[in-house]
Design a protein around this motif. Structure first.
Motif, PDB file in Angstrom:
ATOM      1  N   SER A  45       4.918 -35.989  10.362  1.00 22.80           N
ATOM      2  CA  SER A  45       4.776 -36.479  11.720  1.00 22.80           C
ATOM      3  C   SER A  45       3.698 -35.697  12.443  1.00 22.80           C
ATOM      4  CB  SER A  45       6.103 -36.351  12.474  1.00 22.80           C
ATOM      5  OG  SER A  45       5.915 -36.684  13.839  1.00 22.80           O
ATOM      6  N   GLY A  46       2.836 -36.416  13.112  1.00 18.13           N
ATOM      7  CA  GLY A  46       1.855 -35.783  13.988  1.00 18.13           C
ATOM      8  C   GLY A  46       2.398 -35.701  15.397  1.00 18.13           C
ATOM      9  N   VAL A 103       2.112 -40.545  16.059  1.00 16.58           N
ATOM     10  CA  VAL A 103       1.116 -40.445  14.997  1.00 16.58           C
ATOM     11  C   VAL A 103       1.790 -39.899  13.746  1.00 16.58           C
ATOM     12  CG1 VAL A 103      -1.077 -39.354  14.340  1.00 16.58           C
ATOM     13  CG2 VAL A 103      -0.660 -39.984  16.726  1.00 16.58           C
ATOM     14  N   ARG A 104       1.405 -40.466  12.591  1.00 16.43           N
ATOM     15  CA  ARG A 104       1.982 -40.025  11.323  1.00 16.43           C
ATOM     16  C   ARG A 104       0.908 -40.054  10.254  1.00 16.43           C
ATOM     17  NH1 ARG A 104       6.323 -43.212   7.682  1.00 16.43           N
ATOM     18  NH2 ARG A 104       4.663 -44.730   7.809  1.00 16.43           N
ATOM     19  N   GLY A 105       0.995 -39.109   9.313  1.00 17.37           N
ATOM     20  CA  GLY A 105       0.073 -39.068   8.192  1.00 17.37           C
ATOM     21  C   GLY A 105       0.826 -38.878   6.894  1.00 17.37           C
ATOM     22  N   CYS A 106       0.366 -39.535   5.827  1.00 14.34           N
ATOM     23  CA  CYS A 106       1.042 -39.483   4.534  1.00 14.34           C
ATOM     24  C   CYS A 106       0.048 -39.185   3.414  1.00 14.34           C
ATOM     25  CB  CYS A 106       1.726 -40.810   4.232  1.00 14.34           C
ATOM     26  SG  CYS A 106       2.912 -41.351   5.476  1.00 14.34           S
ATOM     27  N   VAL A 107       0.506 -38.427   2.427  1.00 10.53           N
ATOM     28  CA  VAL A 107      -0.241 -38.165   1.204  1.00 10.53           C
ATOM     29  C   VAL A 107       0.726 -38.327   0.051  1.00 10.53           C
ATOM     30  CG1 VAL A 107      -1.519 -36.445  -0.126  1.00 10.53           C
ATOM     31  CG2 VAL A 107      -1.828 -36.555   2.338  1.00 10.53           C
ATOM     32  N   LYS A 162      -7.128 -43.028   8.814  1.00 13.23           N
ATOM     33  CA  LYS A 162      -7.040 -41.641   8.347  1.00 13.23           C
ATOM     34  C   LYS A 162      -6.810 -40.733   9.549  1.00 13.23           C
ATOM     35  CE  LYS A 162      -8.252 -42.517   4.051  1.00 13.23           C
ATOM     36  NZ  LYS A 162      -7.318 -42.411   2.964  1.00 13.23           N
ATOM     37  N   VAL A 163      -6.076 -39.630   9.301  1.00  8.97           N
ATOM     38  CA  VAL A 163      -5.830 -38.605  10.310  1.00  8.97           C
ATOM     39  C   VAL A 163      -6.136 -37.260   9.673  1.00  8.97           C
ATOM     40  CG1 VAL A 163      -4.114 -37.537  11.817  1.00  8.97           C
ATOM     41  CG2 VAL A 163      -3.993 -39.987  11.363  1.00  8.97           C
ATOM     42  N   TYR A 164      -6.969 -36.454  10.351  1.00 10.93           N
ATOM     43  CA  TYR A 164      -7.303 -35.122   9.868  1.00 10.93           C
ATOM     44  C   TYR A 164      -6.549 -34.091  10.699  1.00 10.93           C
ATOM     45  CZ  TYR A 164      -9.916 -30.852   8.952  1.00 10.93           C
ATOM     46  OH  TYR A 164     -10.260 -29.566   8.626  1.00 10.93           O
ATOM     47  N   SER A 165      -5.909 -33.142  10.030  1.00  2.00           N
ATOM     48  CA  SER A 165      -5.174 -32.069  10.690  1.00  2.00           C
ATOM     49  C   SER A 165      -5.955 -30.759  10.521  1.00  2.00           C
ATOM     50  CB  SER A 165      -3.784 -31.948  10.064  1.00  2.00           C
ATOM     51  OG  SER A 165      -3.080 -30.872  10.633  1.00  2.00           O
ATOM     52  N   PRO A 166      -6.642 -30.297  11.585  1.00  2.00           N
ATOM     53  CA  PRO A 166      -7.462 -29.088  11.460  1.00  2.00           C
ATOM     54  C   PRO A 166      -6.657 -27.846  11.076  1.00  2.00           C
ATOM     55  CG  PRO A 166      -7.968 -30.224  13.506  1.00  2.00           C
ATOM     56  CD  PRO A 166      -6.763 -30.891  12.913  1.00  2.00           C
TER      57      PRO A 166
END
Length: 130
Positions: free
Chosen positions: A122-123, A112-116, A89-93
């Motif tokens: 892209s992070g 770094v990458r995050g998907c929902v 998991k990656v949290y984006s403040p």
């Protein structure tokens, strides 16, 4: 007897260093939507790796005081081999969102990458600080 104990301690220390994941260390993020960036300390958490925000900076590079310092922003990332990390998991403040994350390590760069729901963000590519 003392020499044997010291030698055994030395071997244990070397074995621990050899097992350290190459992703461990401090990474500088790319600027977020507000132009702020941070330093993320990545270390072991169980059998996975996690990352905690240890310092935050504004767009001018001045260190910021923020409630996000000390928060875990990356967790449960599993080393799947060949520099790939997945199932975390990656949290984006800046967006106050948690994403299913993956990362790709290449030398001193960490993408770094995050998907929902299949939509990925892209992070960016983070740079190793140490």
């Amino acid at each position: 007897m003392k020499k044997i104990a010291l030698a055994a301690l030395g071997l244990v220390a070397m074995a621990g260093a050899a097992m350290a994941d190459p992703i461990h260390g401090t990474w500088q993020t790319i600027p977020d939507d507000n132009g702020h960036y941070g330093h993320i300390e990545i270390s072991a958490c169980g059998s996975a790796v996690c990352g905690t925000l240890v310092r935050a900076y504004d767009s001018a590079g001045t260190q910021l005081e923020t409630d996000n310092v000390g928060k875990r922003l990356v967790w449960d990332m599993e080393n799947t081999g060949d520099g790939n990390y997945d199932n975390g998991k990656v949290y984006s403040p800046d967006r106050d969102k948690t994403y299913n994350g993956d990362m790709q390590l290449s030398g001193n760069s960490l993408t770094v990458r995050g998907c929902v729901f299949g939509i990925c963000r892209s992070g960016g590519t983070w740079s190793r600080v140490n």
